[in-house]
Enzyme design. Structure first.
Site, mmCIF file in Angstrom:
data_model
loop_
_atom_site.group_PDB
_atom_site.id
_atom_site.type_symbol
_atom_site.label_atom_id
_atom_site.label_comp_id
_atom_site.label_asym_id
_atom_site.label_seq_id
_atom_site.Cartn_x
_atom_site.Cartn_y
_atom_site.Cartn_z
ATOM 1 N N LYS A 195 0.849 -1.187 0.000
ATOM 2 C CA LYS A 195 0.000 0.000 0.000
ATOM 3 C C LYS A 195 0.886 1.238 0.000
ATOM 4 C CE LYS A 195 -3.892 1.977 2.618
ATOM 5 N NZ LYS A 195 -4.817 1.741 3.758
ATOM 6 N N SER B 201 -9.339 2.115 2.433
ATOM 7 C CA SER B 201 -8.364 2.855 1.665
ATOM 8 C C SER B 201 -7.323 1.986 0.945
ATOM 9 C CB SER B 201 -7.636 3.853 2.577
ATOM 10 O OG SER B 201 -6.937 3.186 3.623
ATOM 11 N N SER C 74 -10.058 -0.111 6.483
ATOM 12 C CA SER C 74 -9.326 0.121 5.235
ATOM 13 C C SER C 74 -8.697 -1.111 4.604
ATOM 14 C CB SER C 74 -8.242 1.182 5.455
ATOM 15 O OG SER C 74 -8.828 2.443 5.629
#
Length: 550
Positions: free
Chosen positions: A137, A214, A238
């Site tokens: 990420k 996210s 997320s």
């Protein structure tokens, strides 16, 4: 007199995108002429059927992490072959979904070459993840590369990071190959992955739907098998939201089990609720391999906030006690999600496991407390980062623009209420022993991760109350794929339950045709630091479901 002209946020973003795009290896890009047009919603099979990868590259990228590691160990595959195969597939995944931010394919190939040379010279592999590609990420700092977390100011401030985050250091020690970072929403504080730098990441199962957030870029890449294992983060859902939107396995661990130091935060200094790092994968075995390898590195000697807890062997009872929530009373899930919950409940009962109801009486308040923590600085940090470039707020982020700072005395009260609620959750969990036939408390709660089978782009609305209560309690939570939305089965409810304004809006938004093919996954929720038990329960229940998307 020299007049300094400040570039607009669009100019900065354009420059950053051009810099990224220059790092793609041209030979790996599919010609625009053969890419599916926007009318093709489901692109999960496109890469395999496109002819862009040869048979060996398909074999490599269809394999799970344990197979990849073993085949490199025996030299059936070399680390360079594996790195090239996943680099190519990641490139194609990006062309289909817009999932990548930082690209360092050449660096990954060089790492793989050095691993092959080490193996040839010593006859040994470097570590338990020798040659395994791992995607990251965007918030995870990698030395020599940027970390923008979807905020324009961070495109070139700093232009590159000068140190690795702890998780990256451990991955390098284990022999992993790092090659890409993936898209996130602004400051990682939206449940859909869009920002003013990289734009929106779409869902490969149905490109009319959001990839979630996210960790949405990570989930889209993994669904298209552009990576065998990816690392996301979770402060309100997320990891779990995007994993559930793409029918992936995922783990939201308790804080302190895996290292987080050195990652960039969207809300640095917020410790009323902690962000955690955790794995996502199309393969449960890959996820477990990652967990064992990282914990085996004794991360407590590298990150001061990691607790000293080796990976444990857990034996489950023959029959599980499971509590379920189908509807939390604030937002009713859409029909395919309720159908998915019923599939799980029926399979558990058929296998002889005990299923009882869990009353979500405190979930809404827990979600409100988490939101209060997010906004407690009055949006000061977000505004400090966005204002210099003129970057506008997305609708979902408007709260950070208008929030007022919470006085310390009020923050303390909110934290005290959080701790009281945590104790209440614990007591209620233990009290379930009075409801089960074996007089033992539940092993897990199973419930939706969101009300959606993948939300239509820009229609997630304002509720993460299915995930954020378990950030408050800091429970270990897994994501379990169940099925897909089917337009002819999952018809629109004739009326809204009118639980809330958000509930009614989501009912109005729901269109069976639009969400057809969307993912249906559920949360399997254990208690704090029960990561091993959660993974074992995922194994048991996934065997009962025997589901495959592709």
């Amino acid at each position: 007199m020299t007049i300094k002209i400040t570039p607009s946020y669009k100019e900065i973003s354009d420059r950053k995108v051009k810099a990224r795009d220059a790092k793609f290896i041209k030979e790996w890009l599919a010609p625009e002429s053969i890419l599916p047009d926007s009318s093709v919603k489901d692109v999960t099979k496109w890469i395999k059927e496109s002819g862009c990868l040869n048979d060996l590259e398909l074999e490599i990228t269809e394999a799970d992490a344990p197979t990849i590691i073993e085949n490199i160990k025996t030299k059936k595959w070399r680390a360079v072959q594996v790195a090239e195969a996943f680099g190519k597939r990641a490139t194609l995944a990006h062309q289909l979904t817009n999932c990548l931010t930082e690209i360092f394919f050449e660096e990954g190939l060089q790492t793989a070459k050095e691993l092959d040379e080490y193996q040839d010279k010593t006859g040994k592999t470097k570590g338990p993840l020798h040659g395994l590609p791992v995607s990251l990420k965007d918030n995870i700092n990698v030395k020599g590369h940027a970390t923008t977390i979807g905020m324009v100011k961070y495109c070139f401030e700093p232009e590159i990071m000068d140190t690795d985050s702890v998780i990256v250091t451990l991955l390098r020690n284990l022999g992993a190959v790092l090659y890409v970072k993936t898209n996130v929403p602004v400051a990682m504080m939206m449940p859909e992955t869009t920002n003013h730098i990289w734009g929106n990441t779409t869902n490969p199962m149905n490109r009319l739907l959001s990839a979630g957030g996210s960790s949405g870029g990570e989930a889209a890449l993994l669904k298209l098998k552009g990576s065998p294992i990816g690392i996301g983060s979770d402060i309100g859902g997320s990891i779990r939201i995007p994993a559930s939107f793409q029918n992936l396995y995922a783990l939201r661990p308790s804080f302190g089990r895996f290292p987080t130091y050195g990652a960039r935060s969207g809300l640095p200094g917020l410790e009323s609720v902690n962000s955690v790092n955790g794995p996502l994968s199309i393969s449960l075995e890959s996820m477990e391999t990652y967990c064992k390898a990282i914990i085996g590195q004794e991360p407590w000697n590298h990150d001061a906030k990691v607790i000293q807890m080796p990976w444990r062997t857990v034996e489950l009872p023959e029959k599980l006690n499971i509590a379920v929530v189908v509807d939390d009373g604030w937002v009713r899930p859409v029909p395919p999600v309720r159908r998915g919950m019923n599939i799980v409940i029926n399979k558990l009962k058929e296998a002889g496991h005990e299923v009882i109801d869990w009353d979500p009486e405190d979930h809404l308040r827990a979600s409100q407390i988490i939101s209060g923590f997010f906004l407690s600085d009055g949006g000061v940090h977000i505004k400090e980062v966005t204002e210099p470039t003129g970057e506008p707020f997305f609708e979902y982020m408007k709260g950070y623009e208008t929030a007022t700072e919470l006085p310390v005395s009020e923050l303390w009260k909110l934290q005290a209420e959080r701790t009281t609620l945590m104790k209440k959750f614990l007591d209620r969990w233990n009290a379930t022993a009075s409801q089960t036939s074996n007089n033992k408390p539940i092993d897990a709660i199973i419930m939706p991760a969101t009300p959606f089978a993948g939300s239509p782009n820009a229609k997630f609305r304002d509720y993460v109350g299915y995930t954020s209560p378990f950030n408050m309690t800091d429970y270990a939570v897994g994501i379990l794929p169940v099925t897909r939305a089917v337009k002819d089965l999952d018809l629109k409810d004739p009326e809204s339950t009118n639980h809330s304004k958000t509930d009614t809006t989501i009912w109005e938004d729901y269109d069976p045709e639009e969400v057809h093919g969307g993912a249906v996954a559920v949360q399997v929720i254990g208690r704090r630091f029960e990561e091993e038990k959660v993974i074992e329960m995922l194994k048991v229940i996934s065997k009962l479901l025997d589901h495959s998307d592709i």
